[in-house]
Design an enzyme around this catalytic site. Structure first.
Site, PDB file in Angstrom:
ATOM      1  N   VAL A 105     -25.479 -18.244 -31.301  1.00  0.00           N
ATOM      2  CA  VAL A 105     -25.308 -19.558 -30.700  1.00  0.00           C
ATOM      3  C   VAL A 105     -24.839 -20.508 -31.794  1.00  0.00           C
ATOM      4  O   VAL A 105     -25.383 -20.513 -32.900  1.00  0.00           O
ATOM      5  CB  VAL A 105     -26.625 -20.080 -30.090  1.00  0.00           C
ATOM      6  CG1 VAL A 105     -26.426 -21.474 -29.493  1.00  0.00           C
ATOM      7  CG2 VAL A 105     -27.146 -19.108 -29.041  1.00  0.00           C
ATOM      8  N   CYS A 106     -23.813 -21.287 -31.487  1.00  0.00           N
ATOM      9  CA  CYS A 106     -23.305 -22.301 -32.413  1.00  0.00           C
ATOM     10  C   CYS A 106     -22.949 -21.645 -33.759  1.00  0.00           C
ATOM     11  O   CYS A 106     -22.299 -20.604 -33.798  1.00  0.00           O
ATOM     12  CB  CYS A 106     -24.342 -23.412 -32.556  1.00  0.00           C
ATOM     13  SG  CYS A 106     -23.744 -24.935 -33.306  1.00  0.00           S
TER      14      CYS A 106
END
Length: 321
Positions: A105-106
């Site tokens: 994520v990210c």
């Protein structure tokens, strides 16, 4: 089928929403009681608490050495990915290939890239780091626009809330659309933000113009995509010559007037296809395309699929146009 074990990696400087967003999605799916669900475990290097980049203190279930074998190994992002602990990178390098599903994520994608787990793959990250990521890791094909990218068993998402979009897509794959939709409704988020949707809207992707006449043009385009939005018409609204307007608009927003109009119209059409039962012909007119064929060409160029295909995948149930 047995429960799927999700192991979430924690470290100092982690982004709290990168952790809690996907965890809420997986735990919400588990609470529906439909299907085998998920067993969620959090782990840090030594099993001790970590401090998020916002100052929150997170207490993991245990250490990475003690973590159970993961079906889904989830690596969040945050400021702690800038100078990661070499021991964490080594652990990911060893254990990442063993997971049937590897997710970031990210800026968690930077940890995967540092561990060599994205070599030869397509990936994304927060838009702010994509350019630097591509330079530092040339063996990774970095795509800056999508909300998330899936390449084989590896899935990477863009910034922060995009982790929720990716987690919902994984739940839909594992347990079906109805379960994912129930979770999305509970969290008051949209189920269908497709992976190849841009990380932000047309208005956010372009800068806001400094001068009021150009800002008024941006508002006008967003509020009236069905109208005459040629350079000549917009220049007249800004009280500039077409050449002056085109130069000024590009200088202040970073995109040409035509490109801005196209982004707004595609975005408007996408929302109508997702949320309404209007026919494609009606939507074409409402978005300024005039004909379904013009809308189809715009969708193929921007999203790689026709309006009809997009609606089948992401639209509401019920009549189809």
């Amino acid at each position: 089928m047995a429960q799927r074990t999700v192991v979430v990696v924690l470290f100092d400087g982690v982004q709290s929403l990168d952790v809690t967003g996907p965890v809420e999605v997986f735990s919400g799916a588990d609470r529906t009681g439909r299907g085998p669900g998920y067993r969620i475990r959090t782990a840090s290097l030594d099993g001790g608490p970590v401090r998020t980049c916002s100052g929150l203190r997170l207490v993991p279930d245990g250490s990475l050495a003690e973590a159970p074998a993961a079906h889904t190994l989830l690596v969040p992002g945050g400021e702690g990915t800038r100078e990661p602990d070499p021991r964490l990178v080594d652990w990911l390098r060893e254990h990442g290939p063993r997971a049937p599903r590897l997710v970031s994520v990210c800026t968690g994608s930077l940890l995967l890239a540092e561990a060599g787990l994205l070599d030869g793959r397509r990936a994304t990250s927060h838009w702010l780091v994509c350019e630097a990521m591509a330079r530092k890791y040339p063996r990774v094909t970095v795509e800056a626009d999508p909300v998330y990218v899936r390449d084989g068993h590896v899935a990477t998402s863009a910034g922060v809330t995009a982790g929720i979009d990716l987690a919902l897509a994984l739940v839909e794959e594992d347990l079906g659309r109805d379960v994912a939709l129930e979770v999305a409704r509970h969290l008051v988020v949209f189920l269908h933000r497709p992976g190849n949707q841009a990380q932000f809207s047309a208005q956010l992707a372009a800068q806001t113009a400094r001068r009021e006449p150009l800002r008024e043009v941006q508002r006008y385009v967003s509020e009236h995509p069905e109208r005459d939005l040629t350079v000549a018409a917009l220049a007249d609204r800004a009280r500039l010559s077409p050449r002056q307007f085109a130069r000024a608009f590009h200088a202040e927003t970073g995109v040409s007037p035509g490109r801005y109009v196209e982004r707004v119209r595609v975005e408007h059409a996408r929302r109508l296809l997702e949320d309404s039962s209007e026919g494609v012909a009606q939507i074409s007119r409402a978005c300024g395309y005039g004909t379904p064929e013009a809308l189809r060409r715009a969708f193929l160029k921007a999203l790689g699929q026709s309006p009809a295909e997009y609606r089948r995948r992401f639209g509401p149930r019920g009549p189809r146009g």
